[in-house]
Scaffold this motif. Structure first.
Motif, PDB file in Angstrom:
ATOM      1  N   PRO A 165       0.776  -0.968   0.022  1.00 45.82           N
ATOM      2  CA  PRO A 165      -0.041  -0.056  -0.100  1.00 45.82           C
ATOM      3  C   PRO A 165       0.883   1.327   0.092  1.00 45.82           C
ATOM      4  O   PRO A 165       1.963   1.169   0.518  1.00 45.82           O
ATOM      5  CB  PRO A 165      -0.887  -0.377   1.353  1.00 45.82           C
ATOM      6  N   GLN A 166       0.355   2.315  -0.517  1.00 45.67           N
ATOM      7  CA  GLN A 166       0.901   3.669  -0.462  1.00 45.67           C
ATOM      8  C   GLN A 166       1.335   4.013   0.654  1.00 45.67           C
ATOM      9  O   GLN A 166       2.268   4.543   1.115  1.00 45.67           O
ATOM     10  CB  GLN A 166       0.116   4.670  -1.397  1.00 45.67           C
ATOM     11  N   MET A 167       0.263   3.752   1.722  1.00 42.19           N
ATOM     12  CA  MET A 167       0.475   3.997   2.901  1.00 42.19           C
ATOM     13  C   MET A 167       1.111   2.937   3.980  1.00 42.19           C
ATOM     14  O   MET A 167       0.466   1.867   3.736  1.00 42.19           O
ATOM     15  CB  MET A 167      -0.902   4.686   3.864  1.00 42.19           C
ATOM     16  N   GLU A 168       1.918   3.474   4.902  1.00 42.91           N
ATOM     17  CA  GLU A 168       2.399   2.467   5.760  1.00 42.91           C
ATOM     18  C   GLU A 168       1.458   1.658   6.412  1.00 42.91           C
ATOM     19  O   GLU A 168       0.710   2.082   6.821  1.00 42.91           O
ATOM     20  CB  GLU A 168       3.591   2.783   6.539  1.00 42.91           C
ATOM     21  N   PRO A 169       1.314   0.171   6.566  1.00 46.57           N
ATOM     22  CA  PRO A 169       0.846  -0.592   7.220  1.00 46.57           C
ATOM     23  C   PRO A 169       0.817  -0.125   8.921  1.00 46.57           C
ATOM     24  O   PRO A 169       2.244   0.622   9.099  1.00 46.57           O
ATOM     25  CB  PRO A 169       1.310  -2.128   7.091  1.00 46.57           C
ATOM     26  N   TYR A 170       0.277  -0.645   9.863  1.00 46.75           N
ATOM     27  CA  TYR A 170       0.288  -0.132  10.889  1.00 46.75           C
ATOM     28  C   TYR A 170      -0.057  -1.283  11.937  1.00 46.75           C
ATOM     29  O   TYR A 170      -0.861  -2.372  11.458  1.00 46.75           O
ATOM     30  CB  TYR A 170      -0.310   1.143  11.343  1.00 46.75           C
ATOM     31  N   PHE A 171       0.339  -1.201  13.235  1.00 45.55           N
ATOM     32  CA  PHE A 171       0.067  -2.212  14.053  1.00 45.55           C
ATOM     33  C   PHE A 171      -1.307  -2.069  15.007  1.00 45.55           C
ATOM     34  O   PHE A 171      -1.579  -1.093  15.385  1.00 45.55           O
ATOM     35  CB  PHE A 171       1.247  -2.793  15.051  1.00 45.55           C
ATOM     36  N   THR A 172      -1.997  -3.349  14.968  1.00 46.96           N
ATOM     37  CA  THR A 172      -3.212  -3.298  15.822  1.00 46.96           C
ATOM     38  C   THR A 172      -3.373  -4.413  16.811  1.00 46.96           C
ATOM     39  O   THR A 172      -2.482  -5.262  16.883  1.00 46.96           O
ATOM     40  CB  THR A 172      -4.604  -3.346  14.879  1.00 46.96           C
ATOM     41  N   GLU A 173      -4.375  -4.420  17.692  1.00 48.82           N
ATOM     42  CA  GLU A 173      -4.330  -5.585  18.575  1.00 48.82           C
ATOM     43  C   GLU A 173      -4.458  -6.941  17.817  1.00 48.82           C
ATOM     44  O   GLU A 173      -3.730  -7.839  18.472  1.00 48.82           O
ATOM     45  CB  GLU A 173      -5.702  -5.482  19.232  1.00 48.82           C
ATOM     46  N   ASP A 174      -4.881  -7.149  16.478  1.00 46.55           N
ATOM     47  CA  ASP A 174      -4.914  -8.522  16.066  1.00 46.55           C
ATOM     48  C   ASP A 174      -3.674  -8.873  15.167  1.00 46.55           C
ATOM     49  O   ASP A 174      -3.329  -9.793  14.697  1.00 46.55           O
ATOM     50  CB  ASP A 174      -6.114  -8.468  15.119  1.00 46.55           C
TER      51      ASP A 174
END
Length: 221
Positions: A165-174
């Motif tokens: 993706p053009q926008m960086e992935p990010y970390f979530t609870e899952d």
């Protein structure tokens, strides 16, 4: 609307709010601890943008047959003793059949405010296992089962060369969340193709930085 940080570490608060300001245009010169002032600054900036856009429609009527609008929300999405993630959602309507929105997240390391995303992973180029995780995530989003069926949903993208993706992935609870924006890989009607790689499947790809932050399946120690 913005959910501002209120951590005991004021340097972390400043780093996060500075990022907020940069995402909003990077024109605020005041104190980052003065949240009301920052909000007023960008609200006025957005309002001026709308007034400027209105000039493009002066050849219509004095009262526009539709309303121009800009919306933005920043909320805290995920937090452990090591990281905190925020989700940014925007929506602009400037005429036409529909407006246009963007949704993306960012993860900060709480010890120093550093942004954490793909830099928490090792080299994945040419890794079939990684490519399968991405394809499987998109297949789930589009509700298809085969590579050919997935490729049929995409805008000229070859399944063998799916871009990040053009926008960086990010970390979530899952796990690690990926969000492709509207029109990025698929038609507007498909929304924002998104998926999450769970922490248990992410473990083999974490580098030292990633293992220190998420080696316990993303849970706090």
């Amino acid at each position: 609307s913005i959910e501002f940080p209120d951590f005991a570490d004021k340097h972390l608060n400043t780093a996060i709010v500075e990022w907020f300001s940069e995402e909003l245009g990077g024109t605020y010169e005041g104190d980052y601890a003065d949240h009301d002032s920052l909000l007023r600054h960008y609200a006025e900036s957005f309002r001026q943008d709308i007034h400027d856009m209105r000039k493009d429609f002066e050849n219509l009527t004095e009262d526009l047959p539709f309303q121009l609008s800009k919306e933005l929300d920043i909320v805290k999405e995920y937090e452990t003793d090591r990281v905190v993630s925020y989700l940014v959602t925007t929506y602009d309507f400037t005429g036409g059949a529909h407006g246009f929105g963007v949704c993306y997240g960012v993860t900060f390391r709480r010890s120093d405010g550093r942004q954490i995303g793909l830099n928490a992973l090792g080299d994945r180029q040419g890794d079939e296992g990684w490519d399968t995780l991405v394809k499987d995530g998109l297949k789930e989003y589009f509700e298809v089962e085969t590579d050919s069926a997935l490729e049929a949903q995409l805008l000229g993208e070859e399944i063998a060369f799916l871009p990040m993706p053009q926008m960086e992935p990010y970390f979530t609870e899952d796990g690690l969340a990926f969000v492709y924006q509207q029109y990025e890989i698929a038609a507007y009607a498909y929304g924002r193709p998104s998926f999450t790689i769970p922490y248990d499947k992410l473990q083999p790809y974490l580098n030292v930085t990633g293992r220190r932050l998420f080696g316990n399946a993303g849970k706090p120690s």
